[in-house]
Scaffold this motif. Sequence first.
Motif, PDB file in Angstrom:
ATOM      1  N   LYS A 185      18.092 -23.443 114.622  1.00  0.00           N
ATOM      2  CA  LYS A 185      18.190 -22.203 115.381  1.00  0.00           C
ATOM      3  C   LYS A 185      18.929 -21.167 114.540  1.00  0.00           C
ATOM      4  N   GLN A 186      18.346 -19.976 114.452  1.00  0.00           N
ATOM      5  CA  GLN A 186      18.904 -18.908 113.629  1.00  0.00           C
ATOM      6  C   GLN A 186      19.902 -18.065 114.415  1.00  0.00           C
ATOM      7  N   ALA A 187      20.567 -17.167 113.714  1.00  0.00           N
ATOM      8  CA  ALA A 187      21.587 -16.326 114.346  1.00  0.00           C
ATOM      9  C   ALA A 187      21.012 -15.476 115.471  1.00  0.00           C
ATOM     10  N   ASP A 188      19.716 -15.134 115.371  1.00  0.00           N
ATOM     11  CA  ASP A 188      19.084 -14.317 116.416  1.00  0.00           C
ATOM     12  C   ASP A 188      18.551 -15.153 117.566  1.00  0.00           C
ATOM     13  N   GLY A 189      18.779 -16.472 117.526  1.00  0.00           N
ATOM     14  CA  GLY A 189      18.353 -17.352 118.605  1.00  0.00           C
ATOM     15  C   GLY A 189      16.954 -17.925 118.434  1.00  0.00           C
ATOM     16  N   LEU A 190      16.222 -17.491 117.392  1.00  0.00           N
ATOM     17  CA  LEU A 190      14.880 -18.009 117.151  1.00  0.00           C
ATOM     18  C   LEU A 190      14.927 -19.265 116.289  1.00  0.00           C
ATOM     19  N   TRP A 191      13.903 -20.094 116.437  1.00  0.00           N
ATOM     20  CA  TRP A 191      13.788 -21.298 115.626  1.00  0.00           C
ATOM     21  C   TRP A 191      12.995 -21.012 114.355  1.00  0.00           C
ATOM     22  N   LYS A 192      13.489 -21.490 113.232  1.00  0.00           N
ATOM     23  CA  LYS A 192      12.767 -21.443 111.960  1.00  0.00           C
ATOM     24  C   LYS A 192      12.883 -22.829 111.319  1.00  0.00           C
ATOM     25  N   PHE A 193      11.855 -23.217 110.555  1.00  0.00           N
ATOM     26  CA  PHE A 193      11.960 -24.554 109.979  1.00  0.00           C
ATOM     27  C   PHE A 193      12.743 -24.519 108.669  1.00  0.00           C
ATOM     28  N   ALA A 194      13.585 -25.547 108.502  1.00  0.00           N
ATOM     29  CA  ALA A 194      14.483 -25.649 107.356  1.00  0.00           C
ATOM     30  C   ALA A 194      13.879 -26.467 106.225  1.00  0.00           C
ATOM     31  N   ILE A 195      13.030 -27.416 106.567  1.00  0.00           N
ATOM     32  CA  ILE A 195      12.412 -28.265 105.551  1.00  0.00           C
ATOM     33  C   ILE A 195      11.172 -28.903 106.150  1.00  0.00           C
ATOM     34  N   ASP A 196      10.174 -29.125 105.299  1.00  0.00           N
ATOM     35  CA  ASP A 196       8.900 -29.623 105.780  1.00  0.00           C
ATOM     36  C   ASP A 196       8.196 -30.393 104.669  1.00  0.00           C
TER      37      ASP A 196
END
Length: 301
Positions: free
Chosen positions: A132-143
Amino acid sequence: MKKLIGLTLLLGSISLGFAQKAKQSSALQSMVDTERAFARMSEEQGIRPSFMAFIADDGILFRPTPVKGKQWLTEHPLPPSNKRPLLSWYPTIAGMARQGDMGYTTGPWEYKNDIHDAKPVAWGHFLTVWKKQADGLWKFAIDLGISNPPPAAAAAPWQLPKNYKAPKTRKGIWSFSTSALLARDREFSQASAMGGARATFVSYAARDVRVYRDEKAPFFGQEMAVAALPARPNVWIWEPASGDVSISDDLGYTYGTYKIESNESTPKIIETGNYFRIWTKQGGVWKVLFDLTNPIPPAKS
């Protein structure tokens, strides 16, 4: 994520008009909805736009070794093509750290050389960690993912369990340490080299561990997982490059490089590649929840 995309990603406009900002019943549901939005964007707008939209600024992809994904995608535009490859996937398993800041998804993928093709030409499984990012959205960290034979039947998509109750988060300052998890991973490698991969894996893995190996269907549970590991006299060792842990110190991941050597007076390298692990803390001890290796073909001379 999802093998083969390095040669088939497409450029396109970035759109984030998905359900990420909608209210969700839980952090877990919100994260899975983001994974689904990611997959939907890949099908509707192309693979490259979807990865650019959903990867974290410092997110990791493997090309074939670990790279900062967003930077790599920007610096490696694809040549024009009259085909539009199609990468499709969906999550079947998902999990979340107690504090709701980190989670994971996994499931099957399939690939077509062109969106108009009748049948896929490749199948596999992906493994992704989300933050979860500072803006509250989810982004993937590793894939990262594996290829495997076509499945006999489609797996059921993930659904929020009935009567699911999100863990209560704790206020205040948590004590968490990425360095401790990396040290645990190195300790695991040392023990594997000395005691054998199979015996050591059982002591470091969770009972419900999942093991992903290229060209094989996923292995589930300690007993099945052992069959995927190098047998004596081969030696399996690795070196973590980096990783991260959740604020609640109960979920984390590591990644790096590995090699499998013959146990001889003059060891012969049998295989090298990348590895990616997701760890969970059980009884105060880090245990492997997912173990994925991705071999790197030998360089052509």
